[in-house]
Write a protein that holds these residues in place. Structure first.
Motif, mmCIF file in Angstrom:
data_model
loop_
_atom_site.group_PDB
_atom_site.id
_atom_site.type_symbol
_atom_site.label_atom_id
_atom_site.label_comp_id
_atom_site.label_asym_id
_atom_site.label_seq_id
_atom_site.Cartn_x
_atom_site.Cartn_y
_atom_site.Cartn_z
ATOM 1 N N ASN A 289 41.812 33.358 49.487
ATOM 2 C CA ASN A 289 43.480 33.692 48.647
ATOM 3 C C ASN A 289 43.784 34.666 49.012
ATOM 4 O O ASN A 289 45.421 35.100 48.520
ATOM 5 C CB ASN A 289 43.269 32.583 47.702
ATOM 6 C CG ASN A 289 42.591 31.345 47.513
ATOM 7 O OD1 ASN A 289 42.770 30.588 48.282
ATOM 8 N ND2 ASN A 289 41.780 31.268 46.656
ATOM 9 N N CYS A 290 43.116 35.785 48.869
ATOM 10 C CA CYS A 290 43.643 37.258 48.399
ATOM 11 C C CYS A 290 42.997 37.973 49.601
ATOM 12 O O CYS A 290 41.975 38.186 50.209
ATOM 13 C CB CYS A 290 42.780 37.783 46.923
ATOM 14 S SG CYS A 290 43.443 36.183 45.696
ATOM 15 N N CYS B 180 38.072 37.752 49.500
ATOM 16 C CA CYS B 180 38.433 36.605 49.021
ATOM 17 C C CYS B 180 39.117 35.033 49.803
ATOM 18 O O CYS B 180 40.179 35.842 51.021
ATOM 19 C CB CYS B 180 39.346 36.441 47.747
ATOM 20 S SG CYS B 180 39.818 35.311 46.905
ATOM 21 N N CYS C 9 41.610 36.229 41.450
ATOM 22 C CA CYS C 9 42.002 34.225 41.546
ATOM 23 C C CYS C 9 40.537 33.889 40.978
ATOM 24 O O CYS C 9 40.998 32.053 40.700
ATOM 25 C CB CYS C 9 42.125 33.568 42.800
ATOM 26 S SG CYS C 9 41.592 33.149 44.163
ATOM 27 N N CYS D 186 36.002 36.044 43.371
ATOM 28 C CA CYS D 186 36.483 37.635 43.460
ATOM 29 C C CYS D 186 37.359 37.331 41.845
ATOM 30 O O CYS D 186 37.787 36.039 41.252
ATOM 31 C CB CYS D 186 38.424 36.536 44.095
ATOM 32 S SG CYS D 186 40.052 36.879 44.135
HETATM 33 ZN ZN LIG Z 1 41.307 35.519 45.231
#
Ligand SMILES: [Zn+2]
Ligand SMILES: [Zn+2]
Length: 811
Positions: free
Chosen positions: A528-529, A526, A547, A544
């Protein structure tokens, strides 16, 4: 008359704020007031009225919103206890306790200033000028906003932002530059829900066919119907408008009625046939309630032993005594059918609070409880704050359920708050579970709680036989990785032939959990993660699960461009497909967060199973939660032990609970059940004890482990998480705190860390953490409070520092 009042505001600061009380205003402790706070208006709760003049100049209250307290003394005390115990700002706690957001309307406006006019003028002269630090897009947006405001008077924030696509951050910057002025006129508003109704008046003159349909429909309904109902006839909207214009129909607003449930309740709810263990448990709860002093009770009843019937009977006797009761249920437990049952049992005396309610509906339920119209409250986590008076009984069903823990500020645990609330009210708290948490069981063993046991299933139905399949051996014997073992396949086939039903648990949704590039060995993470994205085949995307970020399914590796990308592993979506392939005749349903959008979907799938419209139900842990479906004789567990590989001290407990719960779904009818449990950890004690239905065996072993490792319940534990979207900042802050912890070594406190959190990046934040443990909760909290004060000195923002007391999730 008091000159000053202290107000708890919903801001991430551990203090209350003092305001001056203008003449003629009469704020009350526990009531809300509207105050100015940093160019904004906010509503907060009055915590104290006094005469102590503060050293700094105070602002005046704008308005008193409640002439009477909305939080009475016991709830104020409870809120302060939560703030203290969980180290949460008290204003945030009060906001969580009061679901009255719908009664406050935000109204922020902007207007251009002389400086703004000048800036706009200069920009016009020199083209897109000056301000070189900003990106060109930001500059353009600023001038778009100035242009827009120059042609208008005061403009509402929503209109300005939708017309000019300027961000909140930019607006804040423009206010600081004094180009624009911000005005906050937020106000309390009447949050009562209304519906538009159409009333039939005198019909005369010629009507066309559509108009005739409308007047006939209205006449048939006695002359009055909600406008929504008329609109569902799908006639042109002008038809109704014309009738209104001609005075034949009148539209008016009326208070909306609250519909508890659209469903019909099941018959004979109160025909409980209690066995002797149930009778004994109920008797002891009633006796304790009658004693009107605090008592904690743990109702440990195996799956299918009839706990719910005890709750309902106990609540009914509380109601008959003219007192109040609260029943907390896990997030997914409060289905429309449950609401319908409760409504039938308690009529208008029950209020139901859950997350699917709108803000207005929630406020409405809150007022019904506050007025004393509803004295039985059933709800999820935050129902623990229901403003009932004369509380006699609080019940926490499935007390081990993680949905009772709030994973945002304030990070409270509703079970523990329930115990404290009962204590403060001299009431009885009953924690119920088939698989109690280690903490609660430990408290019962220490005689802090009375232990009530329901050792038998109703009607003496036997617990299912559990067969463990060692998947490592399956791999060796078949030469390939299997999702469904030969034994499970054979058992499923047999049940389907006998027209019996099957449930298969795989606690992971999606199609494939990993996308791997065979050329460079990297996975698709991901953005963001630090988490691999899961392939969802039907919706054709990558997702994901932490998030919610989605991306297209890659055709080539995003790292090296190679086309050798492989989709590995199995989620519930793929399992469903596999089973379809193996048993093409079977009617198969799936229950997970992709197929279930709301409680109705959840209930529909279970009803389909219950009514025999499905032969096989596949799903995640959702299928494990207390449903009573009599036709299920086989439960297959394909993947429930993944958690055993996680670096989390509660992994064994969670696995044991999940396995026990899902096993409990088998054989609840006349035919005995069987469970086939596939695992890669056949020797693990969580698996072994679950297979033997041996609760005490598991608890004793697990308690020894917790004791050696100084984990709860043998010590109090807090997870301190430092987060920032900048990697170096998260690292620097955790370093500063690490040094501080080292220098302020305290007797009897263990600090582990700083270390990268197991999920090192989540929702764009880099995360480092400390785990702090102590046998003394007072010492632990004192240290954490000192740490927060030090962090504030070091300018580490409070929002970037999470203190999670009694954390249940350490990832
Ligand atoms: Zn994520
Ligand atoms: Zn690659």
């Amino acid at each position: 008359m008091f000159e000053f009042c202290d107000v708890a505001l919903p801001v991430p600061l551990d203090i209350v704020f003092t305001y001056a009380v203008p003449d003629g205003m009469q704020p009350v402790v526990g009531g809300r007031v509207l105050v100015p706070f940093r160019q904004q208006r906010m509503s907060g709760v009055v915590t104290e009225l006094h005469e102590r003049k503060p050293e700094v100049r105070t602002k005046n209250l704008i308005r008193v919103l409640d002439p009477e307290p909305v939080l009475d003394q016991p709830l104020l005390r409870l809120g302060k206890w939560i703030a203290d115990y969980y180290l949460a700002p008290v204003g945030e706690v009060f906001r969580t306790m009061l679901p009255l957001g719908a009664e406050f309307k935000r109204a922020i406006s902007y207007r251009i200033t002389e400086e703004g006019q000048l800036a706009l003028h200069l920009a016009g002269m020199s083209g897109s000028s000056a301000r070189s630090q900003k990106t060109p897009e930001d500059q353009l947006a600023e001038f778009r906003a100035l242009d827009y405001l120059a042609e208008r008077d005061t403009t509402r924030e929503e209109s300005l932002r939708s017309a000019t696509r300027v961000s909140k951050a930019l607006l804040g910057g423009m206010v600081r530059k004094k180009w624009i002025a911000r005005e906050d006129l937020s106000e309390a508003q009447n949050a009562a829900r209304t519906v538009k109704v159409a009333l039939l008046k005198n019909v005369d003159g010629k009507l066309n066919a559509n108009q005739r349909t409308l007047t006939d429909t209205l006449a048939a309904a006695g002359g009055k119907l909600p406008v929504d109902t008329l609109q569902s006839l799908e006639l042109p909207r002008t038809s109704l408008a014309t009738l209104v214009k001609r005075g034949m129909v009148e539209i008016s607003e009326e208070a909306a009625e609250f519909t508890m449930s659209q469903l019909k309740a099941r018959p004979n709810l109160f025909d409980f046939q209690f066995n002797s263990a149930q009778q004994a448990a109920l008797k002891s709860i009633r006796e304790q309630v009658g004693a009107t002093k605090f008592a904690g009770m743990l109702l440990h009843g195996i799956t299918g032993s009839g706990k719910t019937a005890i709750y309902l009977a106990a609540m009914r006797s509380v109601l008959e005594a003219g007192r109040s009761a609260i029943l907390l249920v896990p997030e997914i437990g409060l289905t429309p059918a449950v609401a319908a049952d409760l409504h039938q049992l308690f009529g208008e005396e029950v209020a139901i609070l859950h997350s699917a309610l709108s803000d207005k509906e929630r406020a409405e339920q809150w007022h019904r409880i506050k007025r004393g119209d509803a004295r039985i409250v059933v709800g999820t986590r935050s129902a623990v704050f229901a403003p009932v008076s004369d509380l006699a009984l609080v019940i926490v069903d499935e007390e081990q359920d993680p949905s009772y823990k709030q994973e945002e500020m304030p990070r409270y645990h509703a079970r523990d708050v329930a115990v404290m609330r009962a204590k403060m009210a001299d009431a009885v708290v009953v924690l119920g579970s088939a698989t109690p948490s280690l903490e609660s069981y430990f408290n019962a063993k220490k005689h802090k709680y009375t232990l009530l046991e329901l050792p038998d299933r109703v009607e003496k139905r036997p617990l299912p036989e559990v067969e463990i399949i060692d998947m490592r051996q399956e791999f060796q014997e078949t030469g390939s990785e299997q999702v469904i073992s030969r034994k499970l396949a054979e058992e499923i086939k047999e049940r389907l032939e006998k027209k019996e039903q099957v449930m298969v648990l795989l606690n992971r949704r999606g199609y494939s959990p990993v996308v791997l590039c065979r050329a460079c060995g990297k996975t698709l993470e991901c953005k963001n993660c630090a988490i691999a994205m899961t392939h969802h085949k039907r919706s054709r995307r990558m997702e994901c699960h932490y998030c919610g970020y989605t991306a297209p399914v890659p055709k080539a590796c995003i790292h090296c461009g190679s086309e050798y990308v492989y989709f590995l592993g199995t989620g519930s979506e793929k399992l469903e497909e596999l089973l379809h392939g193996m048993f093409p005749q079977a009617r198969i349903g799936r229950l997970d967060r992709d197929t279930v959008r709301g409680r109705e979907d959840f209930e529909r799938a279970l009803n389909a199973l219950d009514e025999g419209e499905l032969d096989l139900l596949v799903g995640t842990q959702m299928i494990a939660k207390g449903h009573d479906i009599h036709g299920v004789t086989l439960v297959g567990v394909v993947g429930a032990d993944m958690a055993l590989g996680f670096p989390d001290f509660r992994a064994a407990e969670r696995t044991f609970q999940l396995l026990t719960q899902v096993a409990g779904r088998a054989g609840r009818g006349q035919t005995p059940g069987k469970v086939v449990l596939q695992t890669y950890f056949p020797g693990h004690y969580a698996v072994q004890y679950a297979a033997q239905h041996d609760f005490t065996g598991f608890y004793e072993k697990e308690l020894r482990f917790r004791s050696w490792m100084h984990y709860p319940p043998y010590s109090a534990l807090a997870n301190v998480l430092v987060r920032s979207n900048k990697m170096d900042e998260a690292l620097r802050w955790s370093g500063i705190l690490g040094k501080w912890f080292e220098q302020t070594r305290h007797e009897g406190i263990r600090v582990l860390g700083p270390a990268a959190a197991p999920i090192v990046r989540l929702k764009q934040d880099y995360r480092h953490h400390f785990v702090v443990k102590s046998a003394s909760r007072e010492k632990l909290n004192a240290l954490l409070r000192a740490m927060l004060a030090f962090a504030a000195q070091q300018k580490i923002p409070r929002t970037q520092l999470i203190v999670d007391v009694d954390a249940v999730w350490l990832m």
